[in-house]
Write a protein that holds these residues in place. Structure first.
Motif, PDB file in Angstrom:
ATOM      1  N   HIS A 286       0.561   5.284   0.713  1.00 21.76           N
ATOM      2  CA  HIS A 286      -0.558   6.336   1.215  1.00 21.76           C
ATOM      3  C   HIS A 286       0.123   7.458   0.640  1.00 21.76           C
ATOM      4  O   HIS A 286       1.229   8.021   1.076  1.00 21.76           O
ATOM      5  CB  HIS A 286      -0.566   6.368   2.727  1.00 21.76           C
ATOM      6  CG  HIS A 286      -0.752   5.038   3.484  1.00 21.76           C
ATOM      7  ND1 HIS A 286      -2.262   4.997   3.780  1.00 21.76           N
ATOM      8  CD2 HIS A 286      -0.577   3.711   3.480  1.00 21.76           C
ATOM      9  CE1 HIS A 286      -2.514   3.768   4.372  1.00 21.76           C
ATOM     10  NE2 HIS A 286      -1.194   2.992   3.967  1.00 21.76           N
TER      11      HIS A 286
ATOM     12  N   GLU B  93       0.967  -1.094   0.080  1.00 25.92           N
ATOM     13  CA  GLU B  93      -0.024   0.115   0.228  1.00 25.92           C
ATOM     14  C   GLU B  93       0.776   1.288   0.218  1.00 25.92           C
ATOM     15  O   GLU B  93       1.857   1.194   0.685  1.00 25.92           O
ATOM     16  CB  GLU B  93      -0.986   0.092   1.129  1.00 25.92           C
ATOM     17  CG  GLU B  93      -2.090  -1.026   1.292  1.00 25.92           C
ATOM     18  CD  GLU B  93      -2.819  -0.802   2.527  1.00 25.92           C
ATOM     19  OE1 GLU B  93      -2.732   0.307   3.311  1.00 25.92           O
ATOM     20  OE2 GLU B  93      -3.565  -1.773   2.573  1.00 25.92           O
TER      21      GLU B  93
ATOM     22  N   ARG C  88      -4.650   6.541  -1.467  1.00 29.22           N
ATOM     23  CA  ARG C  88      -3.762   5.373  -1.465  1.00 29.22           C
ATOM     24  C   ARG C  88      -3.599   4.659  -2.585  1.00 29.22           C
ATOM     25  O   ARG C  88      -4.817   4.702  -3.320  1.00 29.22           O
ATOM     26  CB  ARG C  88      -3.902   4.414  -0.084  1.00 29.22           C
ATOM     27  CG  ARG C  88      -5.204   3.646  -0.129  1.00 29.22           C
ATOM     28  CD  ARG C  88      -5.284   2.838   1.050  1.00 29.22           C
ATOM     29  NE  ARG C  88      -6.490   1.965   1.239  1.00 29.22           N
ATOM     30  CZ  ARG C  88      -6.730   1.110   1.829  1.00 29.22           C
ATOM     31  NH1 ARG C  88      -5.744   0.690   2.868  1.00 29.22           N
ATOM     32  NH2 ARG C  88      -7.858   0.406   2.105  1.00 29.22           N
TER      33      ARG C  88
END
Length: 568
Positions: free
Chosen positions: A250, A248, A342
């Motif tokens: 962000h 992920e 994200r």
């Protein structure tokens, strides 16, 4: 005031003293309830007013709420405009006002609706009687009638872990601390998961008297969580088998979260190295030649709200090696018109696959090249054999021998994945049918091979193999191997000349029939002089001395193409 009060000054003074000295706020309203006749000092202090400033003021100065003068917890205003919570009790034209703390202010009849909406049911256990009082919501959750209807002894069989619950409650009682737990019940054959919270109660002397708390049915939530965990497990298992890294990114703080160990393996990071954000990825990890394309792909995916697909080379931290990766992901947005928060995606190391594809392409090209060369060689063999043969039988014998030699050389190359053929193996396989072969300086055989182990690259293995076949055939027909006393000595070495060295090979025949120079040049001679010179760029020198034929060849070896080896 009563008639007696009006005519009894002493009683009036007492009432006034009690009014002024009360610890709670008191307000005497006008007959129509819209004005303040008088307010006591406690109310002035509560509302941060100067003494007597509220006397004769409109009641609206106390609150902007139309129901602010009604019984219950209301919101009133201080002199500085700050709103506070107060409890109001009203008896005709007299208001009793006192401050309430935050917990009391938050508790109201409306809270019952909120608790019901949250699926919370209230319960109370009285230690003396052992009775458990259940609200309607709690009773529905536990499958019991509401009110003061059951005891712990009645509820205990429904719980799957009653001993654990008893231990938790006992510990909370001993420490006078809250008790919180989740447990399973079996109600009418249905498995129910509940979350229970309770607080011990004590009397004024600190003696434990019971507990109060709430209960909530969380079965659906637990089932959803279990399914989510199972889905996550399946996803992780699939990505582990596919060797995919999950991440992920962000965007607001440019921070990456790596969800599995494969991400660390791909980028060559240890746990102490942490992860990398977009800035570090683009400026320090990604190959400079790939940065523009990756930036363009990210901008396009953001602008067009589509999946991100990029390919690039990264420098692995652990060993500094360049690896090719493919990355796919999707930007998540709170709403369609807002910037994404994200990027969730996967990364695959495709270096080995790309190399395999390149090798396959090269191998196909090499195969085309070899087939063309082989067909050209076969065509030359047919033409030259036909021109030198006296009859069909001699043509067949010479042609088949040469084709077998060609096939044998190709077989050796194929076993080595078209890379190399052992010079020693080519010699042994050609000479062994005609005489005993002694390698490494042996003297017992009629054929002696002397030289180091040398692997011939495919570019020169075929023509040199054909040359060895012709030399062997000529020796068997006309030279040293045509009688019982002749000998053939083959010696070779690798000279340190050129990028891969130069092969120097000497073929020497002795003990055979007397030798004389040929009257005409046959196929073997043409192959030795033309094919070796043309295809191998070799220097060839022959000597037809009467005591035996000899040949010396110096051939530069090409650099081996490692990319053609699928196993490399």
């Amino acid at each position: 005031m009563t008639e007696r009060t009006k005519h009894d000054p002493e009683e009036a003074d007492l009432r006034r003293t009690a009014f002024d000295g009360a610890l709670v706020g008191l307000v005497l309203l006008s007959d129509d309830g819209t004005g303040i006749r008088v307010a006591n000092p406690a109310l002035h202090a509560l509302l941060a007013r100067s003494s007597g400033s509220l006397d004769g003021a409109p009641a609206s100065d106390l609150t902007a709420d139309p129901d602010g003068l009604c019984t219950g917890i209301r919101v009133w205003r201080r002199a500085d405009g700050v709103e506070i919570d107060v409890r109001v009790r009203r008896s005709q034209d007299v208001l009793v006002v006192e401050a309430v703390d935050a917990d009391e202010a938050a508790h109201s009849e409306a809270n019952r609706d909120a608790m019901a909406a949250a699926g919370l049911g209230e319960w109370r256990w009285d230690r003396r009687s052992g009775a458990v009082t259940l609200s309607h919501r709690a009773a529905r959750i536990l499958g019991q009638p509401p009110g003061r209807s059951v005891t712990w002894g009645v509820l205990r069989p429904f719980f799957t872990e009653p001993d654990r619950i008893s231990a938790l409650v006992k510990e909370a009682v001993e420490n006078l601390e809250p008790a919180r737990f989740e447990t399973h019940l079996t109600i009418e054959g249905r498995d129910v998961v509940v979350r229970v919270a309770g607080q011990a109660l004590t009397d004024e002397g600190g003696t434990f008297t019971g507990m109060v708390g709430v209960v909530q049915d969380i079965t659906t939530r637990i089932e959803a969580r279990s399914e989510l965990l199972a889905h996550d497990h399946r996803l992780r298992a699939a990505t582990a088998v596919a060797r995919l890294g999950i991440f992920e990114w962000h965007m607001l703080d440019d921070h990456a979260v790596w969800e599995n160990e494969r991400m660390y393996e791909i980028f060559g990071h240890g746990p102490e190295d942490g992860t990398i954000g977009k800035t570090e990825f683009l400026t320090g990890i990604l190959h400079p030649d790939d940065r523009a394309a990756v930036r363009k792909a990210i901008s396009g995916a953001l602008r067009e709200d589509r999946d991100l697909q990029i390919t690039g080379r990264i420098r692995r931290k652990s060993d500094g090696a360049w690896r090719t990766i493919e990355m796919g992901g999707r930007f998540e947005r709170d709403t369609p018109d807002r910037l994404p928060r994200r990027l969730i995606g996967v990364v695959a190391d495709v270096t080995d696959r790309r190399l395999a594809e390149e090798r396959q392409t090269l191998l196909i090209r090499e195969l085309h090249h070899r087939v063309k060369n082989t067909l050209a060689t076969v065509q030359a063999i047919v033409g030259s054999t036909a021109r030198t043969a006296n009859d069909i039988d001699s043509f067949y014998e010479a042609f088949v021998g040469r084709i077998k030699s060609l096939a044998h050389t190709h077989s050796v190359l194929t076993e080595a994945t078209w890379q190399t053929a052992s010079l020693g193996s080519l010699l042994v396989n050609e000479l062994r049918p005609y005489a005993e072969v002694a390698e490494a300086g042996g003297v017992d055989g009629r054929v002696v091979l002397q030289g180091p182990a040398i692997d011939l690259p495919s570019d020169v293995a075929v023509p040199i193999g054909m040359a060895i076949h012709e030399l062997t055939t000529n020796a068997a027909k006309y030279g040293a191997l045509s009688n019982r006393t002749g000998r053939v000595t083959v010696a070779w070495e690798l000279e340190p000349v050129g990028p891969a060295g130069t092969l120097r090979l000497t073929w020497r025949e002795t003990g055979g029939p007397p030798v004389s120079p040929p009257r005409r040049q046959g196929f073997g001679s043409r192959l030795l002089h033309r094919v070796l010179i043309t295809q191998v760029q070799a220097e060839v020198r022959t000597d037809y001395a009467p005591d035996g034929f000899s040949l010396t060849m110096r051939a530069p070896l090409p650099v081996r193409n490692m990319s053609l080896n699928p196993l490399a």
